[in-house]
Design a protein around this motif. Sequence first.
Motif, PDB file in Angstrom:
ATOM      1  N   SER A 212      30.190  33.055 -11.104  1.00  0.00           N
ATOM      2  CA  SER A 212      30.390  31.683 -11.549  1.00  0.00           C
ATOM      3  C   SER A 212      31.155  31.642 -12.860  1.00  0.00           C
ATOM      4  O   SER A 212      32.023  30.780 -13.058  1.00  0.00           O
TER       5      SER A 212
ATOM      6  N   LYS B 111      27.669  30.401  -3.930  1.00  0.00           N
ATOM      7  CA  LYS B 111      26.799  30.820  -2.826  1.00  0.00           C
ATOM      8  C   LYS B 111      27.331  30.305  -1.493  1.00  0.00           C
ATOM      9  O   LYS B 111      27.321  31.023  -0.475  1.00  0.00           O
TER      10      LYS B 111
ATOM     11  N   PRO C   6      30.813  26.280  -9.860  1.00  0.00           N
ATOM     12  CA  PRO C   6      29.355  26.107  -9.913  1.00  0.00           C
ATOM     13  C   PRO C   6      28.658  27.156  -9.053  1.00  0.00           C
ATOM     14  O   PRO C   6      29.225  27.689  -8.085  1.00  0.00           O
ATOM     15  N   LEU C   7      27.428  27.417  -9.437  1.00  0.00           N
ATOM     16  CA  LEU C   7      26.680  28.459  -8.739  1.00  0.00           C
ATOM     17  C   LEU C   7      26.502  28.128  -7.257  1.00  0.00           C
ATOM     18  O   LEU C   7      26.607  29.008  -6.384  1.00  0.00           O
TER      19      LEU C   7
ATOM     20  N   ALA D 290      26.761  39.690  -9.861  1.00  0.00           N
ATOM     21  CA  ALA D 290      25.737  38.679  -9.605  1.00  0.00           C
ATOM     22  C   ALA D 290      26.375  37.299  -9.507  1.00  0.00           C
ATOM     23  O   ALA D 290      27.525  37.087  -9.919  1.00  0.00           O
ATOM     24  N   TYR D 291      25.579  36.364  -8.967  1.00  0.00           N
ATOM     25  CA  TYR D 291      26.101  35.011  -8.791  1.00  0.00           C
ATOM     26  C   TYR D 291      26.601  34.401 -10.104  1.00  0.00           C
ATOM     27  O   TYR D 291      27.668  33.767 -10.162  1.00  0.00           O
TER      28      TYR D 291
END
Lengths: 388, 211
Positions: free
Chosen positions: B169, B180, B175-176, B164-165
């Motif tokens: 991270s 992305k 940073p998220l 998952a993001y």
Amino acid sequence: MFGWLRRKRSNDPGETGWAPDPAPTPAERRDELLSAYLDDDLPAAERADLEARLETDASLRDALAGMRTVRDTLATLEVVRAPRSFAIAAPPSPEARRGFRPVDIAARFGAMAAAVAFVAVLAGDLSDGGPTIEQSDISTTLSADAGPDAGVDDAAFAQTAQPGAGATGDLEASQPAPAADPESAPGDTLDEYGADAPAPDATPEAPLLDGDPPGQAAAVGTAERSATEGPAAAVADDGAPDSGQSNASGGDGGNGAAAPPPLPPNTGGAVDPTDDASPDVALDEDGATSEDPETSALQLPQPAPEGPDTARVDSDADPGTLAAESALGTQSGESVTTAADADAANALADDGREVSNLAIGLGAAAALLAAVSGLLWWRRREGTVGPV
Amino acid sequence: MADRSSASTPVDDAALEALIARARDGDLTAFNSLIVRFQDPVYSLALRMLASPQAAEDATQEAFIRAWRRIDTFRGGRFQSWLFTIVANLSRDELRRRGRRPQTSLDAARDDPDRASLDPVDDGPSPESVAEQGDLRALLEDALAQLPDDWREIVVLSDVQDLAYDEISTITGLPLGTVKSRLSRARGRLRDIISSTAEPNVVPDRLGERR
């Protein structure tokens, strides 16, 4: 599936110190929308807007299809089997796993301290060796049991003592023959030693009356200083006149008739001829020592301002002292016995000091070895962590 | 975004937690069991980040040794993500030491005879579909090696390791939003690479099926 909607959308780049990527181009902005759409990470409004555009924009549909293919195909790559086992070989100790701990720092400092102590003890042991031997030899000379072990210094000191011994005749049987050199004047002997010897401190406990012969001054003065060494010197005071005459007699066989030779300045400095202020007078007005043993007893046992070792150093510094001690000490069996006991005690003290130094050295060496071994063991344990 | 690694059963999770607890108590046998369990994904991540089997082996071995020494710093969560963090850091250090893009493609790993048995195969695909899938995977492996290092790490963690993001991270320290952004750019770059290099009978058909 809807987990993407629950993900946090914060994470300001400025908060983490990471510089944001450059501003996206229109194509990159389009791909960001498509990527978020694939991951179900778009808000509802943006999602609806994008789906509306997809209905009418064929290129946008192709871009989305291509990105979906990439993502789905990457998901099929799965894992690559490891070519070998990465299991770890030996079980390291818990302290090895926990890394560098204070006990390790203490062990290292302990090792360094042990090494420094070891070197210091070794250095001290080596530096103490010479003086210890000299003191031992001097003690042997001063004692009536001086044997063939006496070295060159012993012979020289014995030369100084010999005139007094000749006067009494008591030393002839006990002193080594080579020490009796009639050609050697006491003054020469004193000069010989006094040149290098530091001037002894004139103590108020060792005064002389005005007009005392220098030889007597030397004898009494050294006898006074010898008194600080212990009982042997106290007994030696009885022989002070002989000692003074013997010093004055020079090499004439010890009959005491010759005029006293001048003393070297350092010897005179040992006793102030003008100092008559002290009540502890060891000599009469005519230069003879008091015949009253009580007076001598009262005069001589002065409190020792310094330890035995220091007194011995003073003896080393002043050959006159040695002459008096030798000449006077050998006149009495008691003094010989007492001097021998003192020498034995000194020898024992020296031996004990050497043994103590040796023990400390061995202990430091053992501590050093233990610390180094522990360090090597710790490093070896650290090094055992590795692949099978 | 399905989390394939979360498909383990509660029994597996309990056994995993027990192994981790024993390892934290100094049980190397338990930790070696964890190594056996996670060495393939850890090695895969290192291999795809470094594009060098030997460098990947070194990084993987060092990662497990470091994990063993610092297992008391593991604060829970997914153990695999914690291992990924370690091996990703080591791989980034290696890439920084190189100071250049990887020179070796993933062909060496693809030539590994053991690898074929690990590649997942769709249920009931036709032989042609299997061939196309294999060709497309080969294209993607090569395309991955052409990506910038920081993009490649993100897309591998997301689309290959299926993280998952927020996990990405955490692992990367990014940073998220950066995660992305880089993921979308990496996917778009891979798509463009495949579209420009793939034979018409492979990629267009596959892409057409998705339309």
